[in-house]
Scaffold this motif. Structure first.
Motif, short mmCIF file in Angstrom:
data_model
loop_
_atom_site.label_atom_id
_atom_site.label_comp_id
_atom_site.label_asym_id
_atom_site.label_seq_id
_atom_site.Cartn_x
_atom_site.Cartn_y
_atom_site.Cartn_z
N UNK A 150 0.82 -1.21 0.00
CA UNK A 150 0.00 0.00 0.00
C UNK A 150 0.85 1.25 0.00
N UNK A 151 0.42 2.25 -0.77
CA UNK A 151 1.14 3.51 -0.81
C UNK A 151 0.88 4.30 0.48
N UNK A 152 1.76 5.24 0.81
CA UNK A 152 1.52 6.05 2.01
C UNK A 152 0.17 6.75 1.98
N UNK A 153 -0.26 7.20 0.80
CA UNK A 153 -1.52 7.92 0.70
C UNK A 153 -2.71 7.02 1.04
N UNK A 154 -2.70 5.78 0.49
CA UNK A 154 -3.81 4.86 0.73
C UNK A 154 -3.87 4.47 2.21
N UNK A 206 6.95 13.33 2.89
CA UNK A 206 8.28 12.82 2.56
C UNK A 206 8.20 11.74 1.49
N UNK A 207 7.19 10.87 1.59
CA UNK A 207 7.02 9.83 0.58
C UNK A 207 6.70 10.45 -0.77
N UNK A 208 5.89 11.50 -0.78
CA UNK A 208 5.58 12.19 -2.03
C UNK A 208 6.80 12.83 -2.66
N UNK A 209 7.65 13.44 -1.84
CA UNK A 209 8.87 14.04 -2.37
C UNK A 209 9.79 12.99 -2.98
N UNK A 210 9.88 11.82 -2.33
CA UNK A 210 10.72 10.75 -2.87
C UNK A 210 10.19 10.27 -4.22
N UNK A 240 11.39 12.33 -11.74
CA UNK A 240 12.31 13.19 -12.47
C UNK A 240 13.48 12.37 -13.03
N UNK A 241 13.96 11.41 -12.24
CA UNK A 241 15.05 10.56 -12.70
C UNK A 241 14.62 9.74 -13.92
N UNK A 242 13.39 9.22 -13.88
CA UNK A 242 12.88 8.44 -15.00
C UNK A 242 12.71 9.32 -16.24
N UNK A 243 12.29 10.57 -16.04
CA UNK A 243 12.11 11.48 -17.18
C UNK A 243 13.45 11.72 -17.89
N UNK A 244 14.52 11.91 -17.10
CA UNK A 244 15.84 12.13 -17.69
C UNK A 244 16.31 10.89 -18.45
N UNK A 279 -0.97 12.06 -7.68
CA UNK A 279 -0.40 12.08 -6.33
C UNK A 279 -0.11 13.51 -5.89
N UNK A 280 0.39 14.36 -6.80
CA UNK A 280 0.64 15.74 -6.44
C UNK A 280 -0.64 16.46 -6.03
#
Length: 216
Positions: free
Chosen positions: A37-41, A103-107, A113-117, A206-207
């Motif tokens: 489960x994600x932190x949000x759920x 914090x989980x959202x920032x990660x 961003x890494x995947x976009x690059x 998520x944002x």
């Protein structure tokens, strides 16, 4: 992501177990118990469980101690402090859960961003391979035409012309096989681009949820 797999009952059972063991019922502790489960759920179900299990704080019995007036004033101050302790603890725990969710959202944002690059680098590689393939095809065709002209100028025999045509066909077939292989590689990279689009849509959702959490 396992947002759709985690249920309220799983989160409620984990929270009740922690509470029964005398351990703090935190977002990270519940996630460690449920294992998915994600932190949000998890946060959403944990908030619902807390709302359904919250009980009015019962202050200690207001009995008049057998002491002087000064002792009575000190007792009253301590009584007020004890009465608000549970609410302060609940508020502090809610703040801790919110910080963990942010914090989980920032990660996740950093991972996106890494995947976009990485995908941008793959797009550049695709363009380079396409250019190399076009150049290779042109060079091969020019060489075949030049060789055909030379052979026909030297000897116009039908047998040699037939052999030259067969060689040209073999070379063209080899070039076609190489083209197919590169096309398959390009299609695989296109699949990665599609996955990137799906991840960006998920991150946008998520944002929005994080923004709502900040407003709350």
């Amino acid at each position: 992501m396992a947002d759709q797999d985690i249920t309220y009952d799983e989160v409620a059972a984990a929270a009740a177990g922690l509470q029964g063991d005398g351990q703090p019922v935190t977002l990270e502790a519940v996630r460690a118990v449920v294992g998915n489960g994600s932190p949000n759920a998890v946060y959403k179900h944990l908030a619902a469980w807390r709302a359904s299990n919250s009980k009015p704080v019962e202050p200690p019995p207001a009995t008049l101690p057998e002491s002087l007036v000064a002792d009575l004033a000190a007792w009253a101050r301590q009584f007020a402090h004890d009465a608000g302790a549970a609410e302060r603890e609940a508020l502090a725990q809610s703040d801790a859960d919110r910080d963990a969710l942010l914090a989980a959202g920032d990660a996740l944002e950093a991972e996106r961003e890494s995947l976009r690059v990485e995908l941008a680098d793959r797009d550049e590689t695709i363009e380079r391979l396409n250019a190399e393939l076009r150049n290779a095809r042109q060079v091969a065709m020019d060489a075949l035409v030049s060789k055909a002209k030379d052979q026909l100028a030297i000897d116009g025999k039908e047998a040699q012309l037939t052999a030259l045509r067969a060689e040209i066909e073999r070379n063209v077939a080899a070039q076609a096989a190489e083209s197919d292989r590169r096309l398959a590689a390009e299609m695989e990279l296109v699949g990665a681009t599609t996955a990137r689009s799906a991840l960006e849509a998920e991150n946008a959702d998520l944002r929005a949820q994080l923004q709502a959490a900040r407003k709350r």
